[in-house]
Design a protein around this motif. Structure first.
Motif, PDB file in Angstrom:
ATOM      1  N   THR A  19      11.005   3.400  -0.303  1.00 47.38           N
ATOM      2  CA  THR A  19      12.384   3.010  -0.638  1.00 47.38           C
ATOM      3  C   THR A  19      12.486   2.827  -2.145  1.00 47.38           C
ATOM      4  N   THR A  20      13.678   3.019  -2.674  1.00 46.06           N
ATOM      5  CA  THR A  20      13.929   2.786  -4.109  1.00 46.06           C
ATOM      6  C   THR A  20      15.264   2.057  -4.258  1.00 46.06           C
ATOM      7  N   SER A  21      15.388   1.339  -5.372  1.00 51.26           N
ATOM      8  CA  SER A  21      16.660   0.674  -5.671  1.00 51.26           C
ATOM      9  C   SER A  21      17.676   1.702  -6.153  1.00 51.26           C
ATOM     10  N   CYS A  22      18.894   1.467  -5.774  1.00 50.03           N
ATOM     11  CA  CYS A  22      20.009   2.271  -6.290  1.00 50.03           C
ATOM     12  C   CYS A  22      19.873   3.750  -5.975  1.00 50.03           C
ATOM     13  N   SER A  23      19.127   4.022  -4.926  1.00 47.69           N
ATOM     14  CA  SER A  23      18.925   5.413  -4.497  1.00 47.69           C
ATOM     15  C   SER A  23      18.304   6.272  -5.593  1.00 47.69           C
ATOM     16  N   ALA A  45     -18.505   5.775   9.132  1.00 50.92           N
ATOM     17  CA  ALA A  45     -18.092   5.949   7.738  1.00 50.92           C
ATOM     18  C   ALA A  45     -16.576   5.809   7.633  1.00 50.92           C
ATOM     19  N   THR A  46     -16.106   5.330   6.475  1.00 49.76           N
ATOM     20  CA  THR A  46     -14.662   5.197   6.276  1.00 49.76           C
ATOM     21  C   THR A  46     -14.221   5.947   5.021  1.00 49.76           C
ATOM     22  N   TYR A  47     -13.058   6.530   5.132  1.00 53.90           N
ATOM     23  CA  TYR A  47     -12.415   7.249   4.031  1.00 53.90           C
ATOM     24  C   TYR A  47     -11.056   6.618   3.785  1.00 53.90           C
ATOM     25  N   GLU A  48     -10.565   6.772   2.580  1.00 52.96           N
ATOM     26  CA  GLU A  48      -9.233   6.257   2.245  1.00 52.96           C
ATOM     27  C   GLU A  48      -8.410   7.326   1.551  1.00 52.96           C
ATOM     28  N   ILE A  49      -7.125   7.308   1.823  1.00 51.38           N
ATOM     29  CA  ILE A  49      -6.145   8.025   1.015  1.00 51.38           C
ATOM     30  C   ILE A  49      -5.222   6.975   0.401  1.00 51.38           C
ATOM     31  N   VAL A  50      -5.110   6.994  -0.908  1.00 54.63           N
ATOM     32  CA  VAL A  50      -4.216   6.074  -1.603  1.00 54.63           C
ATOM     33  C   VAL A  50      -2.933   6.831  -1.968  1.00 54.63           C
ATOM     34  N   TYR A  51      -1.807   6.315  -1.497  1.00 57.10           N
ATOM     35  CA  TYR A  51      -0.489   6.909  -1.764  1.00 57.10           C
ATOM     36  C   TYR A  51       0.201   6.075  -2.845  1.00 57.10           C
ATOM     37  N   THR A  52       0.703   6.706  -3.874  1.00 57.71           N
ATOM     38  CA  THR A  52       1.427   6.005  -4.943  1.00 57.71           C
ATOM     39  C   THR A  52       2.821   6.602  -5.088  1.00 57.71           C
ATOM     40  N   VAL A  53       3.827   5.736  -5.007  1.00 57.83           N
ATOM     41  CA  VAL A  53       5.210   6.174  -5.197  1.00 57.83           C
ATOM     42  C   VAL A  53       5.662   5.711  -6.586  1.00 57.83           C
ATOM     43  N   GLU A  54       6.351   6.564  -7.283  1.00 55.07           N
ATOM     44  CA  GLU A  54       6.907   6.229  -8.611  1.00 55.07           C
ATOM     45  C   GLU A  54       8.375   6.616  -8.648  1.00 55.07           C
ATOM     46  N   GLU A  56      12.268   6.805 -10.694  1.00 57.61           N
ATOM     47  CA  GLU A  56      12.700   7.406 -11.953  1.00 57.61           C
ATOM     48  C   GLU A  56      12.535   6.458 -13.134  1.00 57.61           C
ATOM     49  N   CYS A  57      12.403   5.196 -12.861  1.00 62.03           N
ATOM     50  CA  CYS A  57      12.230   4.223 -13.940  1.00 62.03           C
ATOM     51  C   CYS A  57      10.766   4.068 -14.338  1.00 62.03           C
ATOM     52  N   GLY A  58       9.868   4.778 -13.662  1.00 63.05           N
ATOM     53  CA  GLY A  58       8.445   4.701 -13.962  1.00 63.05           C
ATOM     54  C   GLY A  58       7.730   3.567 -13.261  1.00 63.05           C
ATOM     55  N   ARG A  59       8.439   2.902 -12.360  1.00 60.44           N
ATOM     56  CA  ARG A  59       7.809   1.814 -11.602  1.00 60.44           C
ATOM     57  C   ARG A  59       7.064   2.394 -10.383  1.00 60.44           C
ATOM     58  N   THR A  60       5.940   1.766 -10.056  1.00 60.27           N
ATOM     59  CA  THR A  60       5.088   2.310  -8.978  1.00 60.27           C
ATOM     60  C   THR A  60       4.767   1.258  -7.927  1.00 60.27           C
ATOM     61  N   ALA A  61       4.402   1.761  -6.777  1.00 63.36           N
ATOM     62  CA  ALA A  61       3.850   0.944  -5.685  1.00 63.36           C
ATOM     63  C   ALA A  61       2.866   1.832  -4.934  1.00 63.36           C
ATOM     64  N   GLU A  62       1.918   1.200  -4.337  1.00 63.71           N
ATOM     65  CA  GLU A  62       0.943   2.023  -3.611  1.00 63.71           C
ATOM     66  C   GLU A  62       0.547   1.385  -2.294  1.00 63.71           C
ATOM     67  N   CYS A  63       0.023   2.217  -1.400  1.00 60.45           N
ATOM     68  CA  CYS A  63      -0.539   1.746  -0.137  1.00 60.45           C
ATOM     69  C   CYS A  63      -1.755   2.600   0.189  1.00 60.45           C
ATOM     70  N   THR A  64      -2.591   2.075   1.054  1.00 55.47           N
ATOM     71  CA  THR A  64      -3.849   2.759   1.387  1.00 55.47           C
ATOM     72  C   THR A  64      -3.932   2.981   2.892  1.00 55.47           C
ATOM     73  N   GLN A  65      -4.288   4.205   3.278  1.00 56.56           N
ATOM     74  CA  GLN A  65      -4.515   4.533   4.684  1.00 56.56           C
ATOM     75  C   GLN A  65      -6.014   4.764   4.876  1.00 56.56           C
ATOM     76  N   THR A  66      -6.577   4.121   5.870  1.00 59.35           N
ATOM     77  CA  THR A  66      -8.022   4.198   6.124  1.00 59.35           C
ATOM     78  C   THR A  66      -8.301   5.056   7.353  1.00 59.35           C
TER      79      THR A  66
END
Length: 216
Positions: A19-23, A45-54, A56-66
């Motif tokens: 989700t993002t503010s102001c669309s 064994a465990t593997y991870e994929i890290v997802y990062t959303v950015e 238009e303002c350059g702000r980011t958030a991330e989550c990890t799937q194992t």
């Protein structure tokens, strides 16, 4: 959502919910899959994929799937049991093996080992134990059995003889054979008078030769 997979090759990205503010528009980048614990493609064994959303303002958030690996160790199937004449005819036959995820494996053998009977004797059994080990250190084994089937010794006496007196009778070594080069001993009984009168014309004597091999 975290997932359980059989092999690392089964891992696939799943689009996260963002989700993002102001669309504001956004982009999602991923890093991985990355091995974080255990050994590649090994159970647990465990593997991870890290997802990062950015946005238009350059702000980011991330989550990890194992992703957790869950698979089986190697399997091994021996060739069929074999009947041989002698122990020196026993040869290894490559077993059929499988591994999860195309893991490499090595096969080691122990034997042939005599497990019943006397060496090279009819009915004796030998075993070769084959063990497969995959890259994860997991093992499986199978056993191939070899049964000895051979004949006892043979003996052939020298030709019959005419002699003048019983005192002229002497033993003559018989011809003998044994299976598998087994050692043998020859014993004799005689000369024994079996017809006629001792030392009289026409009397007959016998020597009985008996050969016995290591198998008895």
């Amino acid at each position: 959502v975290d997932e359980v997979v059989t092999c690392a090759s089964d891992i696939s990205e799943t689009a996260p919910v963002t989700t993002t503010s102001c669309s504001l528009g956004s982009t999602v980048k991923t890093v991985g899959p990355t091995l974080v614990t255990g050994q590649a493609d090994c159970d647990g064994a465990t593997y991870e994929i890290v997802y990062t959303v950015e946005d238009e303002c350059g702000r980011t958030a991330e989550c990890t799937q194992t992703f957790t690996i869950a698979n089986d160790g190697p399997t091994i199937t021996c060739a069929a049991d074999v009947v041989v004449g002698c122990a020196n005819e026993i040869v290894e036959t490559a077993p059929a093996t499988t591994t999860s995820c195309g893991l490499t494996s090595t096969v080691t053998t122990v034997g042939p080992t005599l497990v019943s009977g006397a060496a090279d004797c009819d009915g004796a059994t030998y075993e070769i134990v084959y063990t497969v080990e995959d890259e994860c250190g997991r093992t499986a084994e199978c056993t191939q059995t070899f049964t000895i089937a051979n004949d006892g010794p043979t003996i052939t006496c020298a030709a019959d003889l005419n002699v003048t007196c019983a005192s002229d009778i002497s033993e003559t070594a018989p011809g003998i054979t044994t299976s598998c080069g087994l050692t043998s001993t020859v014993t004799t009984v005689g000369p024994t008078l079996i017809t006629g009168q001792a030392d009289c014309d026409g009397a007959t004597y016998e020597i009985v030769y008996t050969v016995e091999d290591e198998c008895g």
